[in-house]
Scaffold this motif. Structure first.
Motif, PDB file in Angstrom:
ATOM      1  N   VAL A   1      -2.053 -13.691  90.392  1.00  9.68           N
ATOM      2  CA  VAL A   1      -1.500 -12.564  89.630  1.00  9.68           C
ATOM      3  C   VAL A   1      -1.430 -12.886  88.146  1.00  9.68           C
ATOM      4  CG1 VAL A   1       0.546 -11.135  89.277  1.00  9.68           C
ATOM      5  CG2 VAL A   1      -0.207 -11.687  91.593  1.00  9.68           C
TER       6      VAL A   1
ATOM      7  N   ALA B   1      -0.363  -7.244  97.661  1.00 12.05           N
ATOM      8  CA  ALA B   1      -0.894  -5.881  97.504  1.00 12.05           C
ATOM      9  C   ALA B   1      -0.899  -5.092  98.797  1.00 12.05           C
ATOM     10  CB  ALA B   1      -2.309  -5.943  96.926  1.00 12.05           C
TER      11      ALA B   1
ATOM     12  N   SER C   1      -4.438 -11.950  85.986  1.00  8.90           N
ATOM     13  CA  SER C   1      -4.758 -10.539  85.730  1.00  8.90           C
ATOM     14  C   SER C   1      -3.619  -9.819  85.010  1.00  8.90           C
ATOM     15  CB  SER C   1      -5.075  -9.832  87.045  1.00  8.90           C
ATOM     16  OG  SER C   1      -3.972  -9.936  87.929  1.00  8.90           O
TER      17      SER C   1
ATOM     18  N   GLU D   1      -0.842  -8.081  87.325  1.00  7.18           N
ATOM     19  CA  GLU D   1      -1.230  -7.025  88.250  1.00  7.18           C
ATOM     20  C   GLU D   1      -2.085  -7.628  89.370  1.00  7.18           C
ATOM     21  OE1 GLU D   1      -2.756  -2.397  87.946  1.00  7.18           O
ATOM     22  OE2 GLU D   1      -3.273  -3.835  86.379  1.00  7.18           O
TER      23      GLU D   1
ATOM     24  N   SER E   1      -4.911  -8.515  91.849  1.00  2.00           N
ATOM     25  CA  SER E   1      -6.348  -8.330  91.725  1.00  2.00           C
ATOM     26  C   SER E   1      -7.050  -9.204  92.742  1.00  2.00           C
ATOM     27  CB  SER E   1      -6.823  -8.670  90.309  1.00  2.00           C
ATOM     28  OG  SER E   1      -6.487 -10.013  89.992  1.00  2.00           O
TER      29      SER E   1
ATOM     30  N   VAL F   1      -8.983  -4.549  90.529  1.00  2.00           N
ATOM     31  CA  VAL F   1      -7.686  -4.746  89.884  1.00  2.00           C
ATOM     32  C   VAL F   1      -6.746  -3.600  90.242  1.00  2.00           C
ATOM     33  CG1 VAL F   1      -6.473  -5.044  87.686  1.00  2.00           C
ATOM     34  CG2 VAL F   1      -8.781  -5.969  87.969  1.00  2.00           C
ATOM     35  N   GLY F   2      -5.497  -3.934  90.529  1.00  2.00           N
ATOM     36  CA  GLY F   2      -4.485  -2.927  90.828  1.00  2.00           C
ATOM     37  C   GLY F   2      -4.134  -2.875  92.300  1.00  2.00           C
ATOM     38  N   VAL F   3      -2.868  -2.581  92.583  1.00  2.00           N
ATOM     39  CA  VAL F   3      -2.387  -2.572  93.968  1.00  2.00           C
ATOM     40  C   VAL F   3      -3.184  -1.603  94.829  1.00  2.00           C
ATOM     41  CG1 VAL F   3      -0.421  -2.045  95.460  1.00  2.00           C
ATOM     42  CG2 VAL F   3      -0.057  -3.302  93.342  1.00  2.00           C
TER      43      VAL F   3
END
Length: 343
Positions: A231, A159, A234, A237, A239, A129-131
């Motif tokens: 997106v 991402a 999540s 964000e 993921s 999870v997260g860019v």
């Protein structure tokens, strides 16, 4: 170069400075390497202790006084290199052994992680999870591939921007990785994207096009795959899931091979035409670019966008290709292009 063998940047600077001359003093080498004389003296002392450098036996009385150890200023002490084939070989063997130990540890840790995961599915599917985390794992997959990369490209990147993938793609191609990509036709919309992909094809990437794909994906060496998640699932964000070797991974590979078999290849622009004829009877590079896109099922308007030209230019180049081929239809043009070696 020598930092890979365990030398620091300063040590490498002194070593390469000495490489250019038979013998030299600490002052000479400090000046050439851009270092302080005292620092250079200590470096020479360390290199001598490691057998990479030797005190020149013909340097006079100063040769017996190690520089930087309190016995004079060492101004008369001169140094020479120990033959690199003798001195550096043990360092190379040591680095190879260290790499082998690291690979063994990597395999053991990977298997231990899979066998001791908290949940049964933990050894098969990993959620990222997260860019930054998604981009990091994506580059890990591409840079870690040694044999094969299989990729689905669809929609706008979220991402990992397209420009950030160029370096890892080039490195994979340079390693000789079998790099196959299936992309939707609209992915190539935009002149810069199309240019990047044509450059990658020239470097060895194989690209095929389809109307639509069910998902984005990258598979590395058929050992692990990465699939972005919606997106919305999540909390807004970016993921993705990383799938390790399992029945699920085998299904993703099978899906890729199915789409690959049904997709249309986008040929690279040839550097020359194999048939023998007068130059004016051969397609130009621009015309061959149009031909490759048309045979991949790209419309005139989309081809114009990808090539950064007007639709009238695409139509004019197509008309000349048909005239050269003596074709009355684009189907006949494709048949003649294959027969004449234009692709």
């Amino acid at each position: 170069m020598l930092q890979a063998l365990g030398l620091s940047p300063a040590e490498e600077a002194v070593y390469t400075a000495l490489l250019a001359r038979p013998t030299a003093s600490a002052q000479d080498l400090a000046r050439q390497a851009g270092l302080e004389k005292g620092d250079t003296a200590h470096i020479l002392h360390d290199l001598t202790a490691r057998g990479l450098v030797a005190v020149d036996a013909g340097a006079g009385s100063g040769a017996s006084a190690p520089v930087g150890c309190g016995a004079g200023d060492g101004s008369t002490t001169r140094y020479r290199l120990t033959p690199p084939s003798v001195a550096l070989a043990p360092l190379l063997v040591e680095q190879r052994n260290a790499l082998h130990r690291a690979e063994t540890a990597f395999s053991m840790l990977t298997e231990q992680y899979r066998s001791t995961a908290a949940h049964p599915a933990g050894s098969v599917v990993e959620v990222v999870v997260g860019v930054e985390q998604v981009a990091h794992r994506f580059h890990q997959l591409q840079r870690g591939a040694q044999r094969e990369l299989l990729v689905f490209l669809v929609g706008a990147p979220i991402a990992v921007p397209r420009e950030d993938t160029d370096t890892s793609e080039s490195a994979a191609l340079d390693r000789g990785v079998d790099f196959r990509v299936v992309a939707t036709k609209d992915y190539l919309d935009g002149h810069e994207v199309a240019q990047d992909m044509r450059a990658a094809i020239t470097a060895g990437l194989e690209l095929r096009l389809v109307e639509a794909l069910p998902l984005k994906m990258v598979v590395s060496d058929r050992e692990r795959a990465m699939v972005p998640l919606d997106v919305a699932e999540s909390g807004g964000e970016p993921s993705a899931i990383v799938v390790h070797r399992s029945g699920l991974l085998a299904a993703l590979v099978q899906l890729f091979e199915k789409e690959w078999a049904q997709a249309r290849p986008l040929y690279p622009t040839p550097t020359g035409v194999r048939v023998q004829a007068r130059a004016e009877q051969q397609p130009t590079e621009g015309e061959l670019e149009v031909l490759a896109l048309l045979l991949a099922g790209i419309s005139d308007r989309r081809a114009a966008s990808q090539l950064g030209v007007s639709i009238r230019t695409v139509e004019r180049r197509t008309r000349r290709l048909m005239d050269l081929a003596g074709a009355d239809s684009r189907l006949q043009l494709g048949w003649h292009a294959a027969r004449a070696g234009w692709l």
